[in-house]
Design a protein around this motif. Structure first.
Motif, PDB file in Angstrom:
ATOM      1  N   ASP A  50     -13.272  12.462   4.544  1.00  0.00           N
ATOM      2  CA  ASP A  50     -14.491  11.800   4.066  1.00  0.00           C
ATOM      3  C   ASP A  50     -14.153  10.756   3.009  1.00  0.00           C
ATOM      4  N   VAL A  51     -13.109  11.042   2.215  1.00  0.00           N
ATOM      5  CA  VAL A  51     -12.732  10.159   1.114  1.00  0.00           C
ATOM      6  C   VAL A  51     -11.215   9.980   1.068  1.00  0.00           C
ATOM      7  N   LEU A  52     -10.793   8.743   0.846  1.00  0.00           N
ATOM      8  CA  LEU A  52      -9.382   8.445   0.597  1.00  0.00           C
ATOM      9  C   LEU A  52      -9.256   8.012  -0.853  1.00  0.00           C
ATOM     10  N   LEU A  53      -8.550   8.816  -1.651  1.00  0.00           N
ATOM     11  CA  LEU A  53      -8.268   8.476  -3.043  1.00  0.00           C
ATOM     12  C   LEU A  53      -6.975   7.682  -3.026  1.00  0.00           C
ATOM     13  N   LEU A  54      -7.047   6.393  -3.325  1.00  0.00           N
ATOM     14  CA  LEU A  54      -5.963   5.469  -2.991  1.00  0.00           C
ATOM     15  C   LEU A  54      -5.485   4.649  -4.186  1.00  0.00           C
ATOM     16  N   ASP A  55      -4.206   4.769  -4.504  1.00  0.00           N
ATOM     17  CA  ASP A  55      -3.601   3.955  -5.556  1.00  0.00           C
ATOM     18  C   ASP A  55      -3.582   2.496  -5.097  1.00  0.00           C
ATOM     19  N   ILE A  56      -3.905   1.594  -5.984  1.00  0.00           N
ATOM     20  CA  ILE A  56      -3.994   0.186  -5.584  1.00  0.00           C
ATOM     21  C   ILE A  56      -2.624  -0.472  -5.434  1.00  0.00           C
ATOM     22  N   ARG A  57      -1.618   0.047  -6.145  1.00  0.00           N
ATOM     23  CA  ARG A  57      -0.272  -0.529  -6.076  1.00  0.00           C
ATOM     24  C   ARG A  57       0.698   0.510  -5.543  1.00  0.00           C
ATOM     25  N   MET A  58       1.172   0.285  -4.321  1.00  0.00           N
ATOM     26  CA  MET A  58       2.107   1.217  -3.689  1.00  0.00           C
ATOM     27  C   MET A  58       3.118   0.466  -2.840  1.00  0.00           C
ATOM     28  N   PRO A  59       4.263   1.090  -2.566  1.00  0.00           N
ATOM     29  CA  PRO A  59       5.281   0.442  -1.722  1.00  0.00           C
ATOM     30  C   PRO A  59       4.898   0.467  -0.249  1.00  0.00           C
ATOM     31  N   VAL A  60       5.685  -0.251   0.562  1.00  0.00           N
ATOM     32  CA  VAL A  60       5.522  -0.336   2.018  1.00  0.00           C
ATOM     33  C   VAL A  60       4.251  -1.095   2.393  1.00  0.00           C
ATOM     34  N   MET A  61       3.101  -0.576   1.969  1.00  0.00           N
ATOM     35  CA  MET A  61       1.817  -1.236   2.171  1.00  0.00           C
ATOM     36  C   MET A  61       0.962  -0.957   0.949  1.00  0.00           C
ATOM     37  N   ASP A  62       0.447  -2.012   0.289  1.00  0.00           N
ATOM     38  CA  ASP A  62      -0.314  -1.765  -0.937  1.00  0.00           C
ATOM     39  C   ASP A  62      -1.708  -1.226  -0.624  1.00  0.00           C
ATOM     40  N   GLY A  63      -2.394  -0.798  -1.673  1.00  0.00           N
ATOM     41  CA  GLY A  63      -3.692  -0.169  -1.504  1.00  0.00           C
ATOM     42  C   GLY A  63      -4.756  -1.079  -0.921  1.00  0.00           C
ATOM     43  N   ILE A  64      -4.675  -2.369  -1.217  1.00  0.00           N
ATOM     44  CA  ILE A  64      -5.672  -3.308  -0.707  1.00  0.00           C
ATOM     45  C   ILE A  64      -5.599  -3.414   0.812  1.00  0.00           C
ATOM     46  N   GLU A  65      -4.387  -3.579   1.324  1.00  0.00           N
ATOM     47  CA  GLU A  65      -4.206  -3.671   2.774  1.00  0.00           C
ATOM     48  C   GLU A  65      -4.597  -2.364   3.451  1.00  0.00           C
ATOM     49  N   ALA A  66      -4.207  -1.255   2.835  1.00  0.00           N
ATOM     50  CA  ALA A  66      -4.537   0.055   3.393  1.00  0.00           C
ATOM     51  C   ALA A  66      -6.045   0.269   3.410  1.00  0.00           C
ATOM     52  N   ALA A  67      -6.714  -0.123   2.324  1.00  0.00           N
ATOM     53  CA  ALA A  67      -8.169   0.032   2.241  1.00  0.00           C
ATOM     54  C   ALA A  67      -8.870  -0.782   3.321  1.00  0.00           C
ATOM     55  N   ALA A  68      -8.396  -2.008   3.531  1.00  0.00           N
ATOM     56  CA  ALA A  68      -9.007  -2.882   4.530  1.00  0.00           C
ATOM     57  C   ALA A  68      -8.903  -2.263   5.932  1.00  0.00           C
ATOM     58  N   ILE A  69      -7.749  -1.686   6.240  1.00  0.00           N
ATOM     59  CA  ILE A  69      -7.549  -1.066   7.552  1.00  0.00           C
ATOM     60  C   ILE A  69      -8.435   0.158   7.714  1.00  0.00           C
ATOM     61  N   VAL A  70      -8.431   1.015   6.708  1.00  0.00           N
ATOM     62  CA  VAL A  70      -9.219   2.247   6.764  1.00  0.00           C
ATOM     63  C   VAL A  70     -10.709   1.947   6.878  1.00  0.00           C
ATOM     64  N   CYS A  71     -11.189   0.988   6.084  1.00  0.00           N
ATOM     65  CA  CYS A  71     -12.621   0.659   6.108  1.00  0.00           C
ATOM     66  C   CYS A  71     -13.034   0.002   7.416  1.00  0.00           C
ATOM     67  N   ALA A  72     -12.121  -0.726   8.030  1.00  0.00           N
ATOM     68  CA  ALA A  72     -12.426  -1.396   9.298  1.00  0.00           C
ATOM     69  C   ALA A  72     -12.419  -0.425  10.477  1.00  0.00           C
ATOM     70  N   GLU A  73     -11.552   0.581  10.401  1.00  0.00           N
ATOM     71  CA  GLU A  73     -11.363   1.478  11.538  1.00  0.00           C
ATOM     72  C   GLU A  73     -12.184   2.765  11.480  1.00  0.00           C
ATOM     73  N   THR A  74     -12.555   3.193  10.266  1.00  0.00           N
ATOM     74  CA  THR A  74     -13.189   4.508  10.120  1.00  0.00           C
ATOM     75  C   THR A  74     -14.398   4.452   9.199  1.00  0.00           C
ATOM     76  N   ASP A  75     -15.067   5.590   9.083  1.00  0.00           N
ATOM     77  CA  ASP A  75     -16.184   5.731   8.148  1.00  0.00           C
ATOM     78  C   ASP A  75     -15.725   6.353   6.831  1.00  0.00           C
ATOM     79  N   CYS A  76     -14.432   6.557   6.690  1.00  0.00           N
ATOM     80  CA  CYS A  76     -13.882   7.139   5.464  1.00  0.00           C
ATOM     81  C   CYS A  76     -14.191   6.237   4.275  1.00  0.00           C
ATOM     82  N   ARG A  77     -14.626   6.832   3.186  1.00  0.00           N
ATOM     83  CA  ARG A  77     -14.911   6.078   1.974  1.00  0.00           C
ATOM     84  C   ARG A  77     -13.632   5.980   1.135  1.00  0.00           C
ATOM     85  N   VAL A  78     -13.394   4.834   0.541  1.00  0.00           N
ATOM     86  CA  VAL A  78     -12.168   4.618  -0.232  1.00  0.00           C
ATOM     87  C   VAL A  78     -12.482   4.521  -1.717  1.00  0.00           C
TER      88      VAL A  78
END
Length: 222
Positions: A50-78
């Protein structure tokens, strides 16, 4: 109903600490952890939290890119995490679809409250983050691509546009109801109509839309 949460942070102690706090709640379950953005996206796809608790600065893929993917693909709240409330990435994270923002030094009770608020479909935006968001429009809006044109506002009634202006000022439903001399139920209907007609996820995106379209301006009043 149990709120299912994925915790993503590249600092193991932070990740484990937040996980323990949330797992200790009777209505919250941490279903997975991740130490980078790519793992966070994979965990959301697998566990459908239901919720993704997401650090904004992370390696491999940062939180902004990850948030954009999750919000586009799912109903999970970030719900984004950061060390500083004036983080340069605040605007981009919210625009990517994040529903809230918390500092990493957040108190235990506020962390739990934040997860519950976001899971319930509401937005969580501290006043300091709101000020940062507005400052972005003031100083850098000319360099930002506009995703919602002013003409789109024509689908809103006059009352709905007025409601959107007040949302952009940070007013609660009760405060909007008092200003418009209507019931809170009527305000909730207006807010719901604004989000539906403009295709917005929540009040955070409504604030962004109001400033991007020029309906609201920094320092302006309704």
């Amino acid at each position: 109903m149990t709120v299912r949460v994925v915790v993503a942070d590249d600092q193991e102690l932070v990740r484990a600490g937040f996980g323990m706090i949330l797992d200790a709640q009777p209505d919250i379950e941490v279903v997975a952890e991740a130490d980078n953005g790519a793992e966070a996206v994979a965990a959301v796809r697998e566990h459908r939290p239901d919720v993704l608790l997401l650090d904004i600065r992370m390696p491999v893929m940062d939180g902004i890119e990850a948030a954009a993917i999750v919000c586009a693909e799912t109903d999970c709240r970030v719900l984004m995490l950061t060390t500083f409330d004036l983080d340069d990435y605040v605007y981009d994270a919210l625009r990517a679809g994040a529903s809230g923002f918390l500092l990493k030094d957040v108190r235990r009770a506020d962390l739990v409250h934040g997860v519950r608020v976001v899971a319930a479909g509401e937005s969580l935006l501290a006043p300091s983050v709101t000020r940062k968001l507005i400052a972005e429009f003031t100083s850098r809006s000319v360099n930002r691509p506009v995703t919602l044109s002013a003409t789109r506002l024509s689908v809103l009634t006059g009352r709905e546009q007025e409601t959107l202006q007040m949302i952009a000022r940070g007013l609660s439903n009760a405060e909007i109801a008092q200003a418009m001399v209507v019931s809170e139920h009527t305000v909730k209907t207006h807010v719901s109509n604004v989000l539906t007609k403009l295709g917005l996820r929540d009040r955070v995106q409504a604030v962004i839309a109001a400033y991007e379209t020029g309906l609201a301006v920094p320092g302006g009043t309704v």
